[in-house]
Design an enzyme around this catalytic site. Structure first.
Site, mmCIF file in Angstrom:
data_model
loop_
_atom_site.group_PDB
_atom_site.id
_atom_site.type_symbol
_atom_site.label_atom_id
_atom_site.label_comp_id
_atom_site.label_asym_id
_atom_site.label_seq_id
_atom_site.Cartn_x
_atom_site.Cartn_y
_atom_site.Cartn_z
ATOM 1 N N SER A 113 0.831 -1.209 0.000
ATOM 2 C CA SER A 113 0.000 0.000 0.000
ATOM 3 C C SER A 113 0.865 1.259 0.000
ATOM 4 O O SER A 113 1.613 1.502 -0.937
ATOM 5 C CB SER A 113 -0.951 -0.040 1.199
ATOM 6 O OG SER A 113 -1.938 0.945 1.091
ATOM 7 N N LYS A 153 -12.015 9.333 -7.909
ATOM 8 C CA LYS A 153 -11.242 10.543 -7.648
ATOM 9 C C LYS A 153 -9.942 10.223 -6.910
ATOM 10 O O LYS A 153 -8.852 10.667 -7.305
ATOM 11 C CB LYS A 153 -12.092 11.521 -6.836
ATOM 12 C CG LYS A 153 -11.387 12.806 -6.465
ATOM 13 C CD LYS A 153 -12.302 13.712 -5.665
ATOM 14 C CE LYS A 153 -11.570 14.991 -5.252
ATOM 15 N NZ LYS A 153 -12.443 15.891 -4.461
#
Length: 442
Positions: A113, A153
């Site tokens: 991540s 987004k």
């Protein structure tokens, strides 16, 4: 004699002239006079990416710059963390004035991540065998997917960010984009083969051996790393960094906020207990300190404060539980909104949120009920406590006499004669004289 004095004055003048003409040579000694004296700094990161860790990494980079370090090695093992903290760390690394090396180690470690972005941002990215890197798709703090309306987004923003890092550092931009979009993950050897990292090192000595002579090039910056014979200097986090790393988790900050508000509420409702107020004040200070580093939705914070006001008013106003209900509702809504900031994919985890709200709401309602019951309870001491008390006539009332009430002998009067030995009840107290009525024996 004059000649000797003249020679002495000339010598002194030459000394003073030398001091003024060559001050650097005679008056100062640099901390690291040559490249051979530059140390290698190393920090160990085995944690989630949070604001406390960001502060520590920024501190380590500043220290390495100040001491003209040869390079800064970040030994990394992380499952990921907050986007805002990751961006801060990447920004510090990209603008560092010393070479930064990220080493995913030891075997079994991961750079997942947010760790992908940090590894990619290093001047030199290395991995140990048995480690992996990838799975950089954004998720919420609970591990779930970002809401659909926000997902595209956030995803596009992170893709653009990782591609800009790849272009700056000359890494595989396509693979890094897939790590963000599709959560792909690879081993150390695969990452090296695909130009995701620069080298694979068995351990730290092997890493130092491979780094020796490594050329670091950036825009307007070029450095050759020399590691042979250099001193290794670990940078340990201070107490400030340790505390900040511990409380920067939104769940911990939320719990501290609830404990702080509950402690102050208890102190206000039961003045003089002291300990709950002290614990509450300390918890609030820690919570506010953590909230400085975590994006906070202030509408949620205001709702939580409004909930406390409703619980306090429940003590003063007989609302038959309506204020407690309104306070609980505000507490739930405020807790859901507290860290739910648009553009930030994290919030208080449900396993923390549900028991905390239930416990705190029950605590507030319970304290309010106890205070309300204490206010409505008949006084147990003083003149008011005599009202309704029962006693025995020791001297016949006609209309005045003596009665024995609550272990004491009192002067009393009655509207009608009452014989000695009869049972009476106090209905009023006037000037320390009891006004009583008879009790009919059944």
């Amino acid at each position: 004699m004059k000649k000797r004095r003249l020679q002495w004055l000339m010598a002194m003048g030459m000394v003073w002239a030398a001091c003024f003409l060559f001050p650097a040579r005679f008056l100062t000694v640099p901390a690291h006079a040559s490249a051979d004296d530059r140390p290698i700094y190393i920090v160990h990161v085995h944690d989630t990416i949070n604001p406390g860790l960001q502060d520590f990494i920024e501190h380590a980079i500043e220290t390495a710059e100040k001491d003209s370090a040869e390079c800064l090695i970040i030994e990394l093992d992380t499952p990921g963390g907050l986007v805002t903290a990751m961006r801060g760390i990447v920004k510090a690394m990209m603008n560092a004035k010393v070479p930064t090396v990220v080493y995913v180690s030891p075997s079994g470690a991961q750079a997942a991540s947010a760790g992908v972005f940090i590894t990619a941002a290093a001047d030199v990215a290395a991995m140990a065998p048995g480690t992996n890197i990838g799975a950089a798709h954004p998720v919420t703090a609970t591990g779930g997917d970002v809401p659909e309306t926000m997902n595209e987004k956030v995803l596009n923003d992170l893709v653009a960010f990782v591609k800009s890092i790849a272009e700056e550092r000359g890494r595989n931009a396509k693979w890094l984009e897939e790590a963000v979009r599709k959560s792909v993950s690879v081993t150390a050897e695969e990452a090296f083969a695909q130009n995701v990292v620069d080298l694979v090192a068995q351990d730290l000595p092997d890493l130092l051996k491979q780094l020796d002579g490594w050329q670091v090039q950036r825009k307007g910056y070029q450095r050759t790393i020399h590691t042979h014979g250099k001193a290794m200097v670990p940078i340990e986090p201070g107490w400030r960094h340790k505390v900040l790393r511990a409380i920067s988790n939104p769940n911990i900050a939320y719990i501290l906020l609830m404990i702080g508000l509950a402690g102050l509420y208890f102190e206000l409702s039961q003045p003089g207990v002291v300990l709950p107020g002290v614990i509450g004040a300390i918890s609030l200070v820690l919570a506010f300190y953590a909230m400085q580093t975590i994006p906070v939705n202030y509408a949620g914070f205001i709702l939580i404060v409004l909930a406390i006001i409703f619980f306090i008013l429940e003590i003063k106003v007989a609302s038959y539980g309506m204020l407690s209900l309104a306070g609980t509702l505000c507490l739930i809504l405020g807790s859901l909104m507290l860290f739910h900031v648009p553009g930030q994919p994290f919030r208080v985890a449900m396993p923390v949120f549900i028991p905390t709200v239930l416990t705190v709401s029950a605590f507030f309602a319970g304290v309010a009920a106890l205070v309300f019951r204490a206010q409505m309870k008949r006084p147990q001491v003083g003149v008011e406590a005599l009202i309704g008390a029962e006693g025995t006539v020791t001297q016949a009332l006609n209309p005045e006499g003596k009665v024995f009430v609550q272990g004491e002998l009192w002067s009393a009067e009655s509207d009608r004669p009452i014989a000695e030995g009869a049972r009476v009840r106090v209905v009023a107290v006037r000037n320390l004289k009891l006004h009583v009525t008879g009790i009919n024996d059944k």
